[in-house]
Design an enzyme around this catalytic site. Structure first.
Site, short mmCIF file in Angstrom:
data_model
loop_
_atom_site.label_atom_id
_atom_site.label_comp_id
_atom_site.label_asym_id
_atom_site.label_seq_id
_atom_site.Cartn_x
_atom_site.Cartn_y
_atom_site.Cartn_z
N GLY A 92 0.83 -1.18 0.00
CA GLY A 92 0.00 0.00 0.00
C GLY A 92 0.87 1.24 0.00
O GLY A 92 2.07 1.20 0.26
N ALA A 160 7.80 5.57 7.77
CA ALA A 160 6.71 5.26 6.84
C ALA A 160 6.35 3.78 6.94
O ALA A 160 7.23 2.93 7.17
CB ALA A 160 7.14 5.58 5.41
N GLY A 162 4.11 0.75 4.90
CA GLY A 162 3.35 0.30 3.74
C GLY A 162 3.43 -1.22 3.69
O GLY A 162 4.52 -1.78 3.63
N CYS A 191 4.72 9.82 0.14
CA CYS A 191 3.50 9.07 0.45
C CYS A 191 2.24 9.78 -0.02
O CYS A 191 1.13 9.47 0.43
CB CYS A 191 3.41 8.77 1.95
SG CYS A 191 4.85 7.91 2.61
#
Length: 238
Positions: A92, A160, A162, A191
């Site tokens: 993602g 971050a 994901g 992002c």
């Protein structure tokens, strides 16, 4: 009672693409382990088959994007001209930067076995990094409510997150800025978040904090959050 052992693969400085390849081998092993019945919690001494966490530091700068869109051809060429690689990742999130001075952690865990929903898993990754930040004295580090992910210092993202989850097996994970050259982020909207900044442990602490400085407290926090013991393996082919 622990949920068993998770294998740790410490790759050190490696190209981003190589870390992804090691991760995919770990995902294959985890899927193979799923062929049997769902195990019950086991004693600490018993390994948890198929679960791993891949740790690396990107050896070269690379811009990577997730499932929600690659940069256009003109933008991609501009980024490539700055000396960075480009990579698509099955996770993602939108485009971000990976490079030297950043800790990449790719946990490959069986969420069905752990009875952990995907949103709960993302929250666990955030909790892990928040524990690490507390150990370094960053009491102001925080996680934001959905749809935001990651760990933040004010309006600047420190870590971050994901992830990808297929057949309940996780991959990808988090990127923690330790002593990353943050100017690389100036050339993208990290992002996809307009108006937000990026920071690092080194910037927030006012001293040089390397990936090596972070590894031990990171793994201690990993054990606490995911209720496991760790088995270390230096050979990605093990």
């Amino acid at each position: 009672m622990s949920r068993g052992a998770v294998r740790v693969l410490r790759l050190g400085p490696r190209p981003y693409a190589e870390a992804l390849r090691v991760q995919e081998r770990c995902v294959g092993a985890a899927r193979a382990a799923r062929a049997g019945p769902i195990p019950v919690p086991v004693p600490v001494a018993v390994p948890n088959p198929g679960e791993s966490v891949v740790l690396s530091e990107p050896a070269e700068p690379v811009y990577a994007w997730g499932l929600r869109g690659a940069p256009g051809a003109e933008a991609a060429e501009r980024l490539r001209a700055r000396g960075a690689g480009l990579a698509a990742a099955r996770r993602g999130g939108r485009i971000t930067f990976h490079g030297p001075g950043q800790l990449l952690a790719f946990p490959v865990l069986d969420l069905r076995r752990r009875r952990l929903p995907l949103r709960g898993y993302v929250a666990a990754l955030e909790a892990l990094v928040l524990r690490l930040c507390r150990r370094f004295g960053l009491a102001a580090a925080r996680a934001l409510p959905p749809p935001f992910t990651g760990v933040w210092m004010g309006d600047s993202k420190l870590c971050a997150i994901g992830v990808h989850c297929g057949n309940h097996i996780t991959s990808h994970g988090l990127a923690l800025n330790c002593c990353t050259d943050l100017t690389w982020f100036d050339h993208i909207v990290p992002c996809g978040l307009e108006g937000k900044g990026v920071t690092s442990l080194s910037r927030e602490l006012g001293r040089h904090v390397t990936v090596d400085h972070v590894l031990e407290p990171f793994l201690d926090a990993f054990q606490e959050v995911f209720d496991c013991t760790l088995v270390f393996s230096e050979d990605p082919g093990d």
